[in-house]
Design a protein around this motif. Structure first.
Motif, PDB file in Angstrom:
ATOM      1  N   ASP A 142       0.807  -1.220   0.000  1.00  0.00           N
ATOM      2  CA  ASP A 142       0.000   0.000   0.000  1.00  0.00           C
ATOM      3  C   ASP A 142       0.840   1.270   0.000  1.00  0.00           C
ATOM      4  O   ASP A 142       0.416   2.296   0.533  1.00  0.00           O
ATOM      5  N   GLY A 143       2.032   1.190  -0.552  1.00  0.00           N
ATOM      6  CA  GLY A 143       2.874   2.376  -0.655  1.00  0.00           C
ATOM      7  C   GLY A 143       3.286   2.972   0.676  1.00  0.00           C
ATOM      8  O   GLY A 143       3.652   4.130   0.767  1.00  0.00           O
ATOM      9  N   LYS A 144       3.239   2.166   1.738  1.00  0.00           N
ATOM     10  CA  LYS A 144       3.580   2.700   3.054  1.00  0.00           C
ATOM     11  C   LYS A 144       5.091   2.810   3.239  1.00  0.00           C
ATOM     12  O   LYS A 144       5.867   2.306   2.447  1.00  0.00           O
ATOM     13  N   GLU A 145       5.462   3.425   4.328  1.00  0.00           N
ATOM     14  CA  GLU A 145       6.861   3.644   4.666  1.00  0.00           C
ATOM     15  C   GLU A 145       7.420   2.408   5.369  1.00  0.00           C
ATOM     16  O   GLU A 145       6.781   1.854   6.250  1.00  0.00           O
ATOM     17  N   PHE A 146       8.633   1.993   4.992  1.00  0.00           N
ATOM     18  CA  PHE A 146       9.296   0.875   5.673  1.00  0.00           C
ATOM     19  C   PHE A 146       9.662   1.293   7.089  1.00  0.00           C
ATOM     20  O   PHE A 146      10.095   2.416   7.313  1.00  0.00           O
ATOM     21  N   LYS A 147       9.479   0.394   8.031  1.00  0.00           N
ATOM     22  CA  LYS A 147       9.895   0.727   9.387  1.00  0.00           C
ATOM     23  C   LYS A 147      10.974  -0.204   9.881  1.00  0.00           C
ATOM     24  O   LYS A 147      11.994   0.230  10.389  1.00  0.00           O
ATOM     25  N   SER A 148      10.749  -1.516   9.727  1.00  0.00           N
ATOM     26  CA  SER A 148      11.703  -2.433  10.332  1.00  0.00           C
ATOM     27  C   SER A 148      11.624  -3.789   9.642  1.00  0.00           C
ATOM     28  O   SER A 148      10.596  -4.145   9.066  1.00  0.00           O
TER      29      SER A 148
ATOM     30  N   THR B 180      16.424  -1.459  11.682  1.00  0.00           N
ATOM     31  CA  THR B 180      15.811  -0.249  11.118  1.00  0.00           C
ATOM     32  C   THR B 180      16.293  -0.011   9.693  1.00  0.00           C
ATOM     33  O   THR B 180      17.098  -0.762   9.172  1.00  0.00           O
ATOM     34  N   LYS B 181      15.845   1.110   9.134  1.00  0.00           N
ATOM     35  CA  LYS B 181      16.235   1.393   7.756  1.00  0.00           C
ATOM     36  C   LYS B 181      17.725   1.697   7.639  1.00  0.00           C
ATOM     37  O   LYS B 181      18.290   1.601   6.568  1.00  0.00           O
ATOM     38  N   ASP B 182      18.358   2.029   8.752  1.00  0.00           N
ATOM     39  CA  ASP B 182      19.809   2.246   8.715  1.00  0.00           C
ATOM     40  C   ASP B 182      20.570   0.974   8.340  1.00  0.00           C
ATOM     41  O   ASP B 182      21.743   1.016   8.001  1.00  0.00           O
ATOM     42  N   PHE B 183      19.903  -0.168   8.458  1.00  0.00           N
ATOM     43  CA  PHE B 183      20.588  -1.425   8.181  1.00  0.00           C
ATOM     44  C   PHE B 183      20.251  -1.975   6.791  1.00  0.00           C
ATOM     45  O   PHE B 183      20.681  -3.056   6.434  1.00  0.00           O
ATOM     46  N   LEU B 184      19.468  -1.213   6.032  1.00  0.00           N
ATOM     47  CA  LEU B 184      18.997  -1.749   4.747  1.00  0.00           C
ATOM     48  C   LEU B 184      20.133  -2.108   3.799  1.00  0.00           C
ATOM     49  O   LEU B 184      19.994  -2.984   2.961  1.00  0.00           O
ATOM     50  N   ASP B 185      21.259  -1.434   3.920  1.00  0.00           N
ATOM     51  CA  ASP B 185      22.330  -1.718   2.975  1.00  0.00           C
ATOM     52  C   ASP B 185      23.367  -2.690   3.506  1.00  0.00           C
ATOM     53  O   ASP B 185      24.443  -2.865   2.938  1.00  0.00           O
ATOM     54  N   VAL B 186      23.047  -3.330   4.613  1.00  0.00           N
ATOM     55  CA  VAL B 186      23.946  -4.356   5.160  1.00  0.00           C
ATOM     56  C   VAL B 186      23.854  -5.605   4.282  1.00  0.00           C
ATOM     57  O   VAL B 186      22.771  -6.103   4.017  1.00  0.00           O
ATOM     58  N   PRO B 187      25.007  -6.098   3.802  1.00  0.00           N
ATOM     59  CA  PRO B 187      24.975  -7.362   3.052  1.00  0.00           C
ATOM     60  C   PRO B 187      24.625  -8.512   4.001  1.00  0.00           C
ATOM     61  O   PRO B 187      25.233  -8.639   5.056  1.00  0.00           O
TER      62      PRO B 187
ATOM     63  N   GLY C 146      15.802 -18.406   8.546  1.00  0.00           N
ATOM     64  CA  GLY C 146      15.475 -17.718   7.301  1.00  0.00           C
ATOM     65  C   GLY C 146      14.104 -17.088   7.227  1.00  0.00           C
ATOM     66  O   GLY C 146      13.604 -16.824   6.147  1.00  0.00           O
ATOM     67  N   GLY C 147      13.481 -16.837   8.364  1.00  0.00           N
ATOM     68  CA  GLY C 147      12.246 -16.068   8.328  1.00  0.00           C
ATOM     69  C   GLY C 147      12.637 -14.606   8.134  1.00  0.00           C
ATOM     70  O   GLY C 147      13.664 -14.166   8.629  1.00  0.00           O
ATOM     71  N   MET C 148      11.830 -13.855   7.405  1.00  0.00           N
ATOM     72  CA  MET C 148      12.123 -12.436   7.251  1.00  0.00           C
ATOM     73  C   MET C 148      10.798 -11.702   7.216  1.00  0.00           C
ATOM     74  O   MET C 148       9.993 -11.904   6.315  1.00  0.00           O
ATOM     75  N   ILE C 149      10.557 -10.903   8.247  1.00  0.00           N
ATOM     76  CA  ILE C 149       9.253 -10.268   8.362  1.00  0.00           C
ATOM     77  C   ILE C 149       9.406  -8.756   8.289  1.00  0.00           C
ATOM     78  O   ILE C 149      10.196  -8.167   9.024  1.00  0.00           O
ATOM     79  N   VAL C 150       8.667  -8.158   7.375  1.00  0.00           N
ATOM     80  CA  VAL C 150       8.816  -6.734   7.121  1.00  0.00           C
ATOM     81  C   VAL C 150       7.679  -5.964   7.786  1.00  0.00           C
ATOM     82  O   VAL C 150       6.520  -6.355   7.704  1.00  0.00           O
ATOM     83  N   MET C 151       8.055  -4.891   8.477  1.00  0.00           N
ATOM     84  CA  MET C 151       7.041  -4.098   9.176  1.00  0.00           C
ATOM     85  C   MET C 151       7.014  -2.674   8.648  1.00  0.00           C
ATOM     86  O   MET C 151       8.046  -2.150   8.251  1.00  0.00           O
ATOM     87  N   ASP C 152       5.849  -2.072   8.662  1.00  0.00           N
ATOM     88  CA  ASP C 152       5.752  -0.706   8.142  1.00  0.00           C
ATOM     89  C   ASP C 152       5.383   0.267   9.238  1.00  0.00           C
ATOM     90  O   ASP C 152       5.280  -0.089  10.412  1.00  0.00           O
ATOM     91  N   GLU C 153       5.185   1.521   8.828  1.00  0.00           N
ATOM     92  CA  GLU C 153       4.945   2.606   9.780  1.00  0.00           C
ATOM     93  C   GLU C 153       3.754   2.350  10.698  1.00  0.00           C
ATOM     94  O   GLU C 153       3.665   2.907  11.770  1.00  0.00           O
ATOM     95  N   GLY C 154       2.840   1.482  10.277  1.00  0.00           N
ATOM     96  CA  GLY C 154       1.660   1.226  11.092  1.00  0.00           C
ATOM     97  C   GLY C 154       1.891   0.222  12.212  1.00  0.00           C
ATOM     98  O   GLY C 154       0.978  -0.086  12.971  1.00  0.00           O
ATOM     99  N   ASP C 155       3.112  -0.330  12.301  1.00  0.00           N
ATOM    100  CA  ASP C 155       3.368  -1.325  13.346  1.00  0.00           C
ATOM    101  C   ASP C 155       3.996  -0.678  14.574  1.00  0.00           C
ATOM    102  O   ASP C 155       4.888   0.154  14.464  1.00  0.00           O
ATOM    103  N   CYS C 156       3.521  -1.080  15.749  1.00  0.00           N
ATOM    104  CA  CYS C 156       4.090  -0.589  17.005  1.00  0.00           C
ATOM    105  C   CYS C 156       5.185  -1.555  17.437  1.00  0.00           C
ATOM    106  O   CYS C 156       4.929  -2.738  17.645  1.00  0.00           O
TER     107      CYS C 156
END
Ligand SMILES: Cc1cc2nc3c(=O)[nH]c(=O)nc-3n(C[C@H](O)[C@H](O)[C@H](O)COP(=O)(O)O)c2cc1C
Ligand code: SF4
Ligand code: SF4
Lengths: 131, 597
Positions: free
Chosen positions: B387-393, B405-412, B428-438
């Protein structure tokens, strides 16, 4: 099936099966077949892959279209289950997502019978080790 | 019948849809029919190309031209130049960021090499219930080569040289483990495949077993040959009925073909595989607990050493590996250690399979080379945030991984980098959270899982996690204090340091990593009693705007606890002591008079 007794036996069987598959995929014979693989892992089945597969088999048979419909594992596109891969002889395979009965019928009517692609193609986003 | 000789594929993924793909498609159709080409060129929408940053994408077949950032206005140019005159529209072609070269042909794009399927090589490709299809894809060739042309030591050396590390979470070098089991003294040894996969949301191992069971069977036999075991056991959770059925079919077929059983391929090597079922306790994925469970004892971990390699199943040397670890083995043997170790980073070789989930567009199963960045996984392969939301974690490593956080997005991505970042590879689970998550609620959610799954054998894990959970509950109810935040950190570290097994040692990770990375959210909860994401129900405050309220009484009639009062046609009022924050009034009010903060 008699047991495979040596490594040479294994290689022979591999070559035999490979050429059988090749024939099925790209043979120039008139009996070349349309091939459909249905992704049937837990996620696919939960979204109705079994129904889609049964429907495809029944409908193709009903219409007298010669095709091989097989099951396969997870293609990775869980967001678009059920997914199928369709190969028209001599053409690149195409993956379709969200294939319920309606979509399946549309694929048969348009893509298989007329060679027209239909909406809902999933672009393949990986390479395998053969490349 | 229309005889199309050209196809225009317009991306209809959610990301691109937002940026006008519908309009693009319509323009194509309009111009094509104006030019009388509607019967020659077909326009269709496709699923997401996974390249949303550069969307909308338009691909032209058969010449495989890949246009990026196409606007409805560009369509005419594509039709006129490309379709009519056969000249590619240069300014819309994808430019290789590395050298600014224009890439006209999608097959040459780096982008499509982001995923390499090694462990998943046959998944979605062969019929898993047909051994011949596996054999046609070089199946059992690795086993054949090992048995007839290589000594066990040589095979172990290949696995060591490949740099393969365990995919079950720990990342222990696989070749070294095999060597340890080989060297351990014992008349009987075992090979165990760990298919417990208990992480919520993870399905990597299940997919491999469902899609390519023979790869695991073949690898277990190779492992048996190397360590000197003639018996293999697959510990699989009973909740995986399809994987179990496919494994059974595969084992039977392998036996029929003489690829399991006695005197395999005439080499005098015997190997059999038996299934053992787990009841689905997370802790039973831990290798010592798993072994006890197979022995019919309680599935509780024990202190290592002794490692299973020395004393495992029934006290015998036992080599435990994960499903995905095994699935890599036949390829490594067939293609060689050098081929495998050329993929990945310095200390993490090969690829890793991830189950991509959460608020991301292309939820699915992916396999990327080690060293791929989180950004590439989330945006290029995952198609970005829903939904075009902002990445959070992003949370990696399963229920006890950390939230980055987004500071780690470029970590290989590799074992060591994720640990350094405060998370882990896990399975190998990878769960993406957006601005709406507390993030406080997220930490609480994961803790609930580990709390439930703690076997209770040791105090820090059993009671410590309970206390952590209570503190988090207090904070999300608006009753937390700054001292509670310190307590979380101290207690979390004690649990990490003093628990017996990996479950307790990692369970505080979500709490500790969110404290590190999202302190401002914790502070908003304790200082201002506010939940910035609006997720913590108890911190919500409903009220009615006097100006907007018409006194229609709708909310009054719908409030389940009678917290709303007021006269007809005059402003209503919510009694905070009665309000249970159900939000019904907000939903019902037609005048936007109910306020929430
Ligand atoms: C609480 C806990 C749960 C685990 N769950 C699994 C699991 O589900 N699957 C798995 O392969 N390894 C799991 N492991 C890791 C195993 O203990 C072990 O390290 C692994 O099976 C070894 O195989 P590998 O070297 O191939 O990774 C778990 C560990 C812990 C501490
Ligand atoms: S750390 Fe937790 S799960 Fe592990 S042995 Fe102790 S109580 Fe059991
Ligand atoms: S539903 Fe809205 S307008 Fe009607 S009484 Fe309630 S707050 Fe006022």
């Amino acid at each position: 099936m008699t047991k495979i007794k040596t490594l040479a036996d294994l290689k022979r069987i591999r070559d035999e099966v490979q050429s059988k598959i090749k024939l099925r995929e790209q043979g120039d014979k008139p009996d070349k077949l349309v091939q459909i693989k249905v992704s049937m892992a837990t996620c696919g089945i939960a979204s109705g892959a079994k129904e889609t597969m049964t429907y495809l088999i029944d409908e193709l048979e009903h219409q007298g279209i010669d095709a091989v419909v097989t099951q396969t594992g997870c293609m990775g596109y869980c967001f678009a289950e059920p997914t199928i891969e369709l190969t028209i002889p001599g053409k690149e395979p195409v993956v379709y997502g969200h294939v319920g009965k309606e979509k399946a019928l549309e694929i048969i009517e348009k893509h298989i019978k007329l060679g027209e692609m239909v909406d809902g193609i999933i672009p393949v986003s990986y390479k395998t080790i053969d490349e | 019948m229309a005889d199309y000789n050209m196809h225009v594929l317009v991306c209809g993924g959610t990301g691109c849809k937002a940026s006008e793909s519908e309009q693009i498609k319509n323009n194509f159709k309009k111009y094509l029919s104006e030019l009388g080409l509607a019967d020659e060129v077909q326009v269709i929408t496709t699923g997401c190309f996974g390249f949303c940053e550069k969307g909308p994408i338009v691909k032209i077949l058969p010449d495989n031209t890949f246009y990026t950032q196409v606007t409805p206005k560009d369509v005419w140019e594509i039709v006129e130049e490309h379709i009519v005159k056969g000249r590619k529209v240069k300014h819309l072609l994808y430019k290789d960021p590395k050298n600014d070269h224009l890439i006209p042909d999608a097959t040459g794009m780096d982008f499509y090499k982001k995923q390499i399927r090694i462990a998943l090589r046959n998944c979605g490709f062969i019929n898993p219930e047909n051994v011949e299809e596996y054999i046609a894809r070089d199946g059992y060739a690795a086993l054949g080569t090992c048995l007839s042309e290589k000594t066990p030591e040589e095979v172990i050396q290949v696995v060591k040289d490949s740099g393969l590390r365990g995919r079950g979470g720990g990342g222990f070098p696989t070749g070294l483990k095999w060597e340890l089991t080989r060297k351990a003294a014992g008349d009987q040894k075992y090979v165990v495949c760990n298919a417990d996969e208990g992480d919520p949301g993870a399905f990597m191992d299940r997919s491999i077993l469902e899609g390519d069971p023979h790869s695991v069977i073949e690898a277990m036999a190779i492992c048996g040959y190397c360590v000197g075991a003639d018996k293999g056991l697959v510990y699989i959770r009973a909740e995986y009925p399809l994987a179990i059925q496919r494994l059974k079919v595969a084992i039977n077929q392998a036996k029929e073909y003489g690829l399991l059983g006695t005197d395999i391929l005439g080499t005098g090597f015997h190997f059999d595989i038996e299934l053992k079922y787990g009841a689905g306790a997370f802790v039973c994925g831990e290798e010592t607990a798993l072994i006890h469970s197979m022995e019919g004892l309680r599935g509780e971990p024990t202190v290592k050493p002794p490692f299973p390699a020395e004393s495992g199943y029934l006290g015998k040397p036992t080599n435990v590996n994960n499903v995905e670890t095994f699935a890599n083995i036949p390829v490594i043997i067939n293609k060689g250690a050098a081929w495998f170790s050329a993929i990945g980073t310095e200390k993490s070789k090969g690829t890793k399979v991830f189950a991509l989930a959460g608020n991301i567009n292309n939820v699915g199963l992916i396999e990327v080379p080690m060293g791929t960045t989180l950004r590439e996984v989330i945006y290029d392969i995952g198609g970005g945030i829903k939904d075009g939301k902002e990445f959070k974690s992003v949370q990696t490593g399963g229920p006890s991984g950390g939230c980055l956080t987004k500071d780690f997005l470029d970590v290989p991505i590799d074992y060591d980098n994720l640990l350094k970042a405060g998370s882990m590879m896990g399975s190998g689970g990878m769960i993406v959270m957006d601005e709406g998550d507390c993030m406080v609620s997220i930490a609480k959610f994961y803790l609930e899982f580990t709390l439930e799954e703690s076997c209770g054998k040791c105090t820090p894990c059993r009671i410590g996690n309970k206390r952590l959970h209570e503190i988090l509950d207090k904070i999300t109810s608006g009753k937390g204090t700054r001292e509670d935040l310190d307590r979380l950190r101290i207690l979390g570290n004690v649990i990490k340091d003093t628990s017996l097994c990996g479950l307790g040692q990692t369970s505080p990770n979500p709490v500790l990593s969110t404290l590190d990375n999202f302190m401002d959210e914790y502070l908003a909860h304790v200082d201002e009693h506010k939940c910035p994401a609006g997720q913590c129900k108890k911190l919500l405050h409903y009220s009615i705007d006097d100006e907007k309220c018409t006194g229609c009484t709708l909310c009054f009639r719908n409030c389940p606890v009678g917290a709303i009062s007021g006269e007809k046609r005059s402003p209503h009022y919510i009694d905070q002591s009665l309000c249970i924050k159900c939000g019904v009034c907000l939903e019902k009010c037609k005048f936007g008079a109910v306020l929430i903060r």
